[in-house]
Write a protein that holds these residues in place. Structure first.
Motif, PDB file in Angstrom:
ATOM      1  N   TRP A   1       0.823  -1.209   0.000  1.00  0.00           N
ATOM      2  CA  TRP A   1       0.000   0.000   0.000  1.00  0.00           C
ATOM      3  C   TRP A   1       0.858   1.261   0.000  1.00  0.00           C
ATOM      4  CZ3 TRP A   1      -5.362   0.355  -0.036  1.00  0.00           C
ATOM      5  CH2 TRP A   1      -6.032  -0.862   0.052  1.00  0.00           C
ATOM      6  N   THR A   2       0.299   2.318  -0.565  1.00  0.00           N
ATOM      7  CA  THR A   2       0.889   3.661  -0.513  1.00  0.00           C
ATOM      8  C   THR A   2      -0.130   4.584   0.136  1.00  0.00           C
ATOM      9  OG1 THR A   2       2.246   3.351  -2.469  1.00  0.00           O
ATOM     10  CG2 THR A   2       1.686   5.612  -1.926  1.00  0.00           C
ATOM     11  N   THR A   3       0.350   5.531   0.932  1.00  0.00           N
ATOM     12  CA  THR A   3      -0.517   6.513   1.565  1.00  0.00           C
ATOM     13  C   THR A   3      -0.121   7.912   1.124  1.00  0.00           C
ATOM     14  OG1 THR A   3      -1.009   5.150   3.502  1.00  0.00           O
ATOM     15  CG2 THR A   3      -1.191   7.531   3.781  1.00  0.00           C
ATOM     16  N   LEU A   4      -1.121   8.699   0.776  1.00  0.00           N
ATOM     17  CA  LEU A   4      -0.951  10.110   0.444  1.00  0.00           C
ATOM     18  C   LEU A   4      -1.543  10.922   1.587  1.00  0.00           C
ATOM     19  CD1 LEU A   4      -2.488   9.776  -3.117  1.00  0.00           C
ATOM     20  CD2 LEU A   4      -0.045   9.884  -2.596  1.00  0.00           C
TER      21      LEU A   4
ATOM     22  N   ILE B   1      -5.190   9.396   2.108  1.00  0.00           N
ATOM     23  CA  ILE B   1      -5.673   8.504   1.056  1.00  0.00           C
ATOM     24  C   ILE B   1      -4.713   7.328   0.955  1.00  0.00           C
ATOM     25  CG2 ILE B   1      -6.205   8.312  -1.403  1.00  0.00           C
ATOM     26  CD1 ILE B   1      -6.391  11.477  -1.328  1.00  0.00           C
ATOM     27  N   SER B   2      -5.251   6.120   0.943  1.00  0.00           N
ATOM     28  CA  SER B   2      -4.426   4.927   0.770  1.00  0.00           C
ATOM     29  C   SER B   2      -4.922   4.147  -0.438  1.00  0.00           C
ATOM     30  CB  SER B   2      -4.474   4.048   2.013  1.00  0.00           C
ATOM     31  OG  SER B   2      -3.884   4.704   3.107  1.00  0.00           O
ATOM     32  N   TYR B   3      -3.977   3.585  -1.169  1.00  0.00           N
ATOM     33  CA  TYR B   3      -4.331   2.770  -2.333  1.00  0.00           C
ATOM     34  C   TYR B   3      -3.312   1.641  -2.482  1.00  0.00           C
ATOM     35  CZ  TYR B   3      -0.679   5.352  -4.785  1.00  0.00           C
ATOM     36  OH  TYR B   3       0.529   5.898  -5.148  1.00  0.00           O
TER      37      TYR B   3
ATOM     38  N   MET C   1      10.695   2.694  -4.147  1.00  0.00           N
ATOM     39  CA  MET C   1      10.712   1.771  -3.012  1.00  0.00           C
ATOM     40  C   MET C   1       9.950   2.296  -1.796  1.00  0.00           C
ATOM     41  SD  MET C   1      11.989  -1.155  -1.888  1.00  0.00           S
ATOM     42  CE  MET C   1      13.635  -1.636  -2.282  1.00  0.00           C
ATOM     43  N   HIS C   2      10.065   3.578  -1.494  1.00  0.00           N
ATOM     44  CA  HIS C   2       9.439   4.142  -0.298  1.00  0.00           C
ATOM     45  C   HIS C   2       8.201   4.974  -0.616  1.00  0.00           C
ATOM     46  CE1 HIS C   2      12.738   2.615   2.029  1.00  0.00           C
ATOM     47  NE2 HIS C   2      13.576   3.137   1.160  1.00  0.00           N
ATOM     48  N   SER C   3       7.772   4.977  -1.862  1.00  0.00           N
ATOM     49  CA  SER C   3       6.596   5.739  -2.325  1.00  0.00           C
ATOM     50  C   SER C   3       6.745   7.229  -2.049  1.00  0.00           C
ATOM     51  CB  SER C   3       5.317   5.195  -1.683  1.00  0.00           C
ATOM     52  OG  SER C   3       5.102   3.862  -2.068  1.00  0.00           O
TER      53      SER C   3
ATOM     54  N   LYS D   1       0.802  -1.029  -7.357  1.00  0.00           N
ATOM     55  CA  LYS D   1       0.740  -1.901  -8.542  1.00  0.00           C
ATOM     56  C   LYS D   1       1.693  -3.081  -8.406  1.00  0.00           C
ATOM     57  CE  LYS D   1       0.259  -0.835 -12.639  1.00  0.00           C
ATOM     58  NZ  LYS D   1      -0.823  -0.956 -13.550  1.00  0.00           N
ATOM     59  N   LYS D   2       2.875  -2.800  -7.884  1.00  0.00           N
ATOM     60  CA  LYS D   2       3.879  -3.837  -7.660  1.00  0.00           C
ATOM     61  C   LYS D   2       4.293  -3.768  -6.196  1.00  0.00           C
ATOM     62  CE  LYS D   2       5.323  -4.435 -12.270  1.00  0.00           C
ATOM     63  NZ  LYS D   2       4.117  -4.999 -12.778  1.00  0.00           N
ATOM     64  N   PRO D   3       4.503  -4.878  -5.528  1.00  0.00           N
ATOM     65  CA  PRO D   3       4.903  -4.845  -4.125  1.00  0.00           C
ATOM     66  C   PRO D   3       6.246  -4.134  -3.946  1.00  0.00           C
ATOM     67  CG  PRO D   3       4.414  -7.099  -4.823  1.00  0.00           C
ATOM     68  CD  PRO D   3       4.374  -6.245  -6.039  1.00  0.00           C
TER      69      PRO D   3
END
Length: 101
Positions: free
Chosen positions: A20-23, A71-73, A87-89, A76-78
Motif C-alpha cells: 500500500w501507498t498513503t498520500l 488517502i491509501s491505495y 521503493m518508499h513511495s 501496482k507492484k509490491p
C-alpha cells in the motif's frame, strides 16, 4: 483554477507496508481543509485514475481535527519488486498535488 498544492501546506506520500501507498494532504487552516476535503475533483475515482488502481480499493480518511486528508491505495507492484520504481513511495505525491480543486 487552483490545485491541491496551491492550497495545502504539505502534500506527502509514503510507504504503508509492502502493498500500500498513503498520500497525506496537510492544511494550515480549517478553511483550506474544507476547500480540499469538499472538492468534487478529489474522489476515489480520481485517485484510481491517477495511480492506475481500482476505485473500490482506494481508502479516503478525513481527519478534520488534524486538518488532514489521508488517502491509501494498493501498489501496482509490491515494495522491492524488480520493476517497482519508488521503493518508499516518496515521489507519489506529485500526481495528487496537481489535481485541480
Amino acid at each position: 483554477m487552483a490545485k491541491i498544492k496551491d492550497v495545502a501546506k504539505y502534500v506527502k506520500s509514503k510507504n504503508a507496508g509492502p502493498f500500500w501507498t498513503t498520500l497525506e494532504i496537510y492544511c494550515e487552516t480549517f478553511e483550506d481543509y474544507r476547500i480540499i476535503s469538499q472538492s468534487k475533483h478529489l474522489t476515489k475515482e480520481t485517485v484510481a485514475r491517477l495511480y492506475d488502481t481500482d476505485a473500490e480499493a482506494v481508502k479516503m480518511f478525513y481527519l478534520e481535527n488534524l486538518k488532514v486528508v489521508k488517502i491509501s491505495y494498493p501498489r501496482k507492484k509490491p515494495q522491492g519488486h524488480k520493476y517497482e520504481r519508488d521503493m518508499h513511495s516518496g515521489q507519489q505525491y506529485v500526481l495528487i498535488a496537481n489535481v485541480e480543486i
